[in-house]
Every structure is written in structure tokens, then in C-alpha cells.
Write a protein that holds these residues in place. Structure first.
Motif, PDB file in Angstrom:
ATOM      1  N   UNK A  29       0.792  -1.134  -0.076  1.00 29.86           N
ATOM      2  CA  UNK A  29       0.121  -0.131  -0.128  1.00 29.86           C
ATOM      3  C   UNK A  29       0.812   1.071   0.094  1.00 29.86           C
ATOM      4  N   UNK A  30       1.952   1.288   0.657  1.00 27.38           N
ATOM      5  CA  UNK A  30       2.862   2.384   0.799  1.00 27.38           C
ATOM      6  C   UNK A  30       3.646   2.700  -0.631  1.00 27.38           C
ATOM      7  N   UNK A  31       3.832   1.526  -1.216  1.00 21.77           N
ATOM      8  CA  UNK A  31       4.606   1.776  -2.553  1.00 21.77           C
ATOM      9  C   UNK A  31       3.216   2.220  -3.608  1.00 21.77           C
ATOM     10  N   UNK A  32       2.037   1.799  -3.484  1.00 20.90           N
ATOM     11  CA  UNK A  32       1.159   2.237  -4.279  1.00 20.90           C
ATOM     12  C   UNK A  32       0.948   3.673  -4.123  1.00 20.90           C
ATOM     13  N   UNK A  33       0.906   3.924  -2.715  1.00 20.14           N
ATOM     14  CA  UNK A  33       0.599   5.347  -2.472  1.00 20.14           C
ATOM     15  C   UNK A  33       1.592   6.329  -3.085  1.00 20.14           C
ATOM     16  N   UNK A  34       2.891   6.075  -2.960  1.00 22.97           N
ATOM     17  CA  UNK A  34       3.898   6.768  -3.318  1.00 22.97           C
ATOM     18  C   UNK A  34       3.998   6.929  -4.816  1.00 22.97           C
ATOM     19  N   UNK A  35       3.592   5.978  -5.519  1.00 23.73           N
ATOM     20  CA  UNK A  35       3.429   5.840  -7.166  1.00 23.73           C
ATOM     21  C   UNK A  35       2.259   6.895  -7.271  1.00 23.73           C
ATOM     22  N   UNK A  36       0.915   6.821  -6.727  1.00 23.63           N
ATOM     23  CA  UNK A  36       0.091   7.904  -6.814  1.00 23.63           C
ATOM     24  C   UNK A  36       0.193   9.136  -6.677  1.00 23.63           C
ATOM     25  N   UNK A  37       1.127   9.455  -5.443  1.00 22.82           N
ATOM     26  CA  UNK A  37       1.483  10.838  -5.246  1.00 22.82           C
ATOM     27  C   UNK A  37       2.362  11.253  -6.295  1.00 22.82           C
ATOM     28  N   UNK A  38       3.418  10.531  -6.656  1.00 20.18           N
ATOM     29  CA  UNK A  38       4.288  11.056  -7.779  1.00 20.18           C
ATOM     30  C   UNK A  38       3.382  11.662  -9.079  1.00 20.18           C
ATOM     31  N   UNK A  39       2.260  10.424  -9.392  1.00 16.65           N
ATOM     32  CA  UNK A  39       1.644  10.982 -10.478  1.00 16.65           C
ATOM     33  C   UNK A  39       0.938  12.079 -10.558  1.00 16.65           C
ATOM     34  N   UNK A  40      -0.010  12.312  -9.337  1.00 16.46           N
ATOM     35  CA  UNK A  40      -0.776  13.014  -8.820  1.00 16.46           C
ATOM     36  C   UNK A  40       0.292  14.639  -9.128  1.00 16.46           C
ATOM     37  N   UNK A  41       1.473  14.841  -8.550  1.00 12.21           N
ATOM     38  CA  UNK A  41       1.948  15.799  -8.386  1.00 12.21           C
ATOM     39  C   UNK A  41       2.538  16.386  -9.942  1.00 12.21           C
ATOM     40  N   UNK A  42       2.616  15.396 -10.866  1.00 12.76           N
ATOM     41  CA  UNK A  42       2.796  15.424 -12.272  1.00 12.76           C
ATOM     42  C   UNK A  42       1.898  15.967 -12.709  1.00 12.76           C
ATOM     43  N   UNK A  43       0.677  15.468 -12.673  1.00 15.34           N
ATOM     44  CA  UNK A  43      -0.426  16.016 -13.218  1.00 15.34           C
ATOM     45  C   UNK A  43      -0.904  17.420 -12.682  1.00 15.34           C
ATOM     46  N   UNK A  44      -0.620  17.751 -11.413  1.00 15.04           N
ATOM     47  CA  UNK A  44      -0.874  19.080 -10.842  1.00 15.04           C
ATOM     48  C   UNK A  44      -0.080  19.967 -11.657  1.00 15.04           C
ATOM     49  N   UNK A  45       1.162  19.941 -11.892  1.00 16.38           N
ATOM     50  CA  UNK A  45       1.995  20.543 -12.499  1.00 16.38           C
ATOM     51  C   UNK A  45       1.561  20.838 -14.178  1.00 16.38           C
ATOM     52  N   UNK A  46       1.018  19.914 -14.863  1.00 15.92           N
ATOM     53  CA  UNK A  46       0.713  19.841 -16.230  1.00 15.92           C
ATOM     54  C   UNK A  46      -0.733  20.723 -16.099  1.00 15.92           C
ATOM     55  N   UNK A  47      -1.556  20.433 -15.024  1.00 16.22           N
ATOM     56  CA  UNK A  47      -2.775  21.258 -15.248  1.00 16.22           C
ATOM     57  C   UNK A  47      -2.512  22.738 -14.986  1.00 16.22           C
ATOM     58  N   UNK A  48      -1.511  23.107 -14.253  1.00 17.77           N
ATOM     59  CA  UNK A  48      -1.099  24.445 -13.862  1.00 17.77           C
ATOM     60  C   UNK A  48      -0.538  24.959 -15.338  1.00 17.77           C
ATOM     61  N   UNK A  49       0.186  24.356 -15.786  1.00 12.85           N
ATOM     62  CA  UNK A  49       0.923  24.819 -17.111  1.00 12.85           C
ATOM     63  C   UNK A  49      -0.118  25.120 -18.290  1.00 12.85           C
ATOM     64  N   UNK A  50      -1.033  23.964 -18.307  1.00 14.93           N
ATOM     65  CA  UNK A  50      -2.430  24.216 -19.124  1.00 14.93           C
ATOM     66  C   UNK A  50      -3.268  25.516 -18.997  1.00 14.93           C
ATOM     67  N   UNK A  51      -3.317  25.664 -17.647  1.00 17.87           N
ATOM     68  CA  UNK A  51      -4.323  26.636 -17.197  1.00 17.87           C
ATOM     69  C   UNK A  51      -3.681  27.756 -17.400  1.00 17.87           C
ATOM     70  N   UNK A  52      -2.469  28.021 -17.365  1.00 21.09           N
ATOM     71  CA  UNK A  52      -1.528  29.370 -17.836  1.00 21.09           C
ATOM     72  C   UNK A  52      -1.862  29.361 -19.314  1.00 21.09           C
ATOM     73  N   UNK A  53      -1.430  28.351 -20.031  1.00 18.97           N
ATOM     74  CA  UNK A  53      -1.562  28.569 -21.616  1.00 18.97           C
ATOM     75  C   UNK A  53      -2.991  28.931 -22.018  1.00 18.97           C
ATOM     76  N   UNK A  54      -3.984  28.403 -21.328  1.00 19.00           N
ATOM     77  CA  UNK A  54      -5.224  28.701 -21.681  1.00 19.00           C
ATOM     78  C   UNK A  54      -5.723  30.176 -21.307  1.00 19.00           C
ATOM     79  N   UNK A  55      -5.111  30.539 -20.283  1.00 20.36           N
ATOM     80  CA  UNK A  55      -5.679  32.031 -19.789  1.00 20.36           C
ATOM     81  C   UNK A  55      -4.842  33.122 -20.834  1.00 20.36           C
TER      82      UNK A  55
END
Length: 74
Positions: A29-55
Motif C-alpha cells: 500500500x505504501x508503494x502504491x500510495x507513493x506512486x500515486x502521489x508522484x503521478x498526482x504531483x506530475x498532473x498538478x504541474x501539467x494542469x497548472x501549465x495548461x491553465x496558464x496557456x489557456x488564460x
């Protein structure tokens, strides 16, 4: 060993086995949670980038006054 000692040993063995499975499950579970957090952090960066591009690229459908052509009755 007496009958009581055998029962106690069986209970101890069962508890040790359950504890080992719980440790393995916690590690998985710890391993899965760590991987999910990594993916989530990456997605947050991508969403912020795309939001900036759209604005930055939003174009208004309403022209400014200087770009407006006069109405036909002028």
C-alpha cells in the motif's frame, strides 16, 4: 508439550503469520500510495501549465471600440 501449550503455540504461529501478511500489505500500500502521489504531483504541474496557456491565449469575441466598424446607418 501439553495440549494447552500446543494450542497456545498454534495461536502464536497464526498471529505471527497474520502479522507478516499485514507487513507485506502495508509495504504494498505504501508503494502504491507513493506512486500515486508522484503521478498526482506530475498532473498538478501539467494542469497548472495548461491553465496558464489557456488564460494567456483566450481571445475575446468582442472587438475593441477602435476595431468596430460603424453601423450601416452612418
Amino acid at each position: 508439550m501439553t495440549d494447552i501449550e500446543q494450542k497456545l503455540q498454534a495461536q502464536i504461529d497464526e498471529l505471527e503469520m497474520k502479522q507478516a501478511f499485514q507487513e507485506q500489505t502495508i509495504e504494498e500500500l505504501n508503494s502504491a500510495l507513493t506512486q500515486q502521489q508522484f503521478v498526482l504531483d506530475k498532473l498538478v504541474v501539467q494542469v497548472r501549465y495548461l491553465a496558464g496557456k489557456v488564460q494567456g491565449s483566450q481571445v475575446s469575441n468582442i472587438a475593441s471600440e477602435s476595431e468596430e466598424t460603424p453601423p450601416p446607418h452612418y
